[in-house]
Design a protein around this motif. Structure first.
Motif, PDB file in Angstrom:
ATOM      1  N   ALA A 165       0.842  -1.196   0.000  1.00 27.55           N
ATOM      2  CA  ALA A 165       0.000   0.000   0.000  1.00 27.55           C
ATOM      3  C   ALA A 165       0.879   1.247   0.000  1.00 27.55           C
ATOM      4  O   ALA A 165       2.044   1.216   0.421  1.00 27.55           O
ATOM      5  N   TYR A 221       0.658   5.435   1.161  1.00 27.88           N
ATOM      6  CA  TYR A 221      -0.060   6.437   1.941  1.00 27.88           C
ATOM      7  C   TYR A 221       0.541   7.811   1.672  1.00 27.88           C
ATOM      8  O   TYR A 221       1.758   7.940   1.495  1.00 27.88           O
ATOM      9  N   GLN A 279       0.911  11.640   3.355  1.00 26.67           N
ATOM     10  CA  GLN A 279       0.781  12.400   4.585  1.00 26.67           C
ATOM     11  C   GLN A 279       1.188  13.851   4.341  1.00 26.67           C
ATOM     12  O   GLN A 279       2.353  14.139   4.045  1.00 26.67           O
ATOM     13  N   GLN A 298      -1.142  16.438   9.251  1.00 28.45           N
ATOM     14  CA  GLN A 298      -2.320  15.608   9.028  1.00 28.45           C
ATOM     15  C   GLN A 298      -2.014  14.126   9.238  1.00 28.45           C
ATOM     16  O   GLN A 298      -0.857  13.708   9.248  1.00 28.45           O
ATOM     17  N   ALA A 299      -3.074  13.357   9.381  1.00 23.83           N
ATOM     18  CA  ALA A 299      -2.934  11.910   9.436  1.00 23.83           C
ATOM     19  C   ALA A 299      -2.625  11.369   8.040  1.00 23.83           C
ATOM     20  O   ALA A 299      -2.942  12.009   7.035  1.00 23.83           O
ATOM     21  N   PRO A 300      -2.017  10.216   7.969  1.00 21.29           N
ATOM     22  CA  PRO A 300      -1.825   9.583   6.660  1.00 21.29           C
ATOM     23  C   PRO A 300      -3.167   9.255   6.012  1.00 21.29           C
ATOM     24  O   PRO A 300      -4.192   9.119   6.691  1.00 21.29           O
ATOM     25  N   LEU A 312      -4.764   6.652   2.849  1.00 22.30           N
ATOM     26  CA  LEU A 312      -4.507   5.571   1.908  1.00 22.30           C
ATOM     27  C   LEU A 312      -4.678   6.077   0.477  1.00 22.30           C
ATOM     28  O   LEU A 312      -5.696   6.690   0.132  1.00 22.30           O
ATOM     29  N   TYR A 324       4.481   7.178   1.923  1.00 25.99           N
ATOM     30  CA  TYR A 324       5.041   5.980   2.552  1.00 25.99           C
ATOM     31  C   TYR A 324       4.482   4.736   1.883  1.00 25.99           C
ATOM     32  O   TYR A 324       3.275   4.662   1.599  1.00 25.99           O
ATOM     33  N   GLN A 337       3.894   0.558   2.479  1.00 29.08           N
ATOM     34  CA  GLN A 337       3.684  -0.351   3.602  1.00 29.08           C
ATOM     35  C   GLN A 337       3.395  -1.737   3.049  1.00 29.08           C
ATOM     36  O   GLN A 337       2.631  -1.882   2.092  1.00 29.08           O
ATOM     37  N   PHE A 352       6.566  -0.176   7.442  1.00 32.03           N
ATOM     38  CA  PHE A 352       6.501   0.968   6.553  1.00 32.03           C
ATOM     39  C   PHE A 352       7.898   1.257   6.009  1.00 32.03           C
ATOM     40  O   PHE A 352       8.905   0.994   6.675  1.00 32.03           O
ATOM     41  N   PRO A 368      10.642   4.292   4.825  1.00 31.17           N
ATOM     42  CA  PRO A 368      11.035   5.550   5.479  1.00 31.17           C
ATOM     43  C   PRO A 368      10.393   6.791   4.879  1.00 31.17           C
ATOM     44  O   PRO A 368      10.474   7.866   5.476  1.00 31.17           O
TER      45      PRO A 368
END
Lengths: 116, 108
Positions: free
Chosen positions: B35, B37, B39, B43-45, B47, B88, B90, B99, B101
């Protein structure tokens, strides 16, 4: 609308304990595995823990194994993370996330600071 | 533990340009359980891509994912101002997910 709202973050002394909560709404909480992910200040995302949809199986990153415990209450649509023996390098924003594969849903995070 | 490496660390581009981000796994990811993501600061990550190549709901079609085995790519065809963020990868092959880096896409 899907919402995940974390709470419980605080300033805590090294060696101390803390319990985080994540309240879910807008989706069928009991159908999804749930997870905790953390992010130290200025750093990347780090996996912390997973709990299956019925709470029967849990997984942990090696860095927290034996110190953190994940649990859930499907009747209350709430996820928990009990943290003990906290260390300064546990300082991070802790996010809860939902998804049985990838993480579809994310909360906004709660800050845990471990410092004397 | 499956280790993910991402390259480059930072990608400096202008709005309208295309971006290519790479993610390499230390072992093959069965069923392409990879996956991506996004960010944004503060804020939050969110998808973006699941199953290596499937866009998440609400993600514009300028985002695409590809790859198999150990090598995966996220492509953004024409960067919009809101796309400048950290991305990122994952893996969710193993129960203990990991995850990468991250790759920061910033404005040139």
């Amino acid at each position: 609308e899907v919402q995940l709202v974390e709470s419980g973050g605080a300033l805590v002394l090294p060696g101390g304990s803390l319990r985080l909560s994540c309240s879910a709404s807008g989706f069928t909480f009991s159908s999804y595995a749930m997870h905790w992910v953390r992010q130290a200040p200025g750093k990347g995302l780090q996996y912390v823990s997973t709990i299956t949809s019925n709470g029967g199986i849990t997984y942990y990153a090696d860095s927290v194994k034996g110190r953190f415990t994940v649990s859930r209450d499907n009747s209350m649509d709430t996820l928990y993370l009990h943290m003990s023996s906290l260390r300064p390098n546990d300082t991070a924003v802790y996010f809860c996330a939902g998804g049985s594969g990838s993480y579809v849903y994310w909360g906004q995070g709660t800050l845990v600071t471990v410092s004397s | 533990e499956i280790v993910l490496t991402q390259s480059p660390g930072t990608l400096s581009l202008s709005p309208g340009e295309g971006a290519t981000l790479s993610c390499r796994a230390s072992q093959s990811l069965s069923s392409r359980y990879l996956a991506w993501y996004q960010q944004r600061p503060g804020q939050a990550p969110r998808l973006v891509i699941f199953g290596a190549s499937n866009r998440a709901p609400g993600i514009p079609d300028r985002f695409s994912g590809s790859g198999s085995g150990t090598d995966y790519t996220l492509t953004i065809s024409r960067l919009e101002p809101e796309d400048f963020a950290v991305y990122y990868c994952q893996q969710y092959v193993t129960s203990v997910r990991t995850f990468g880096p991250g790759t920061k896409v910033d404005v040139k």
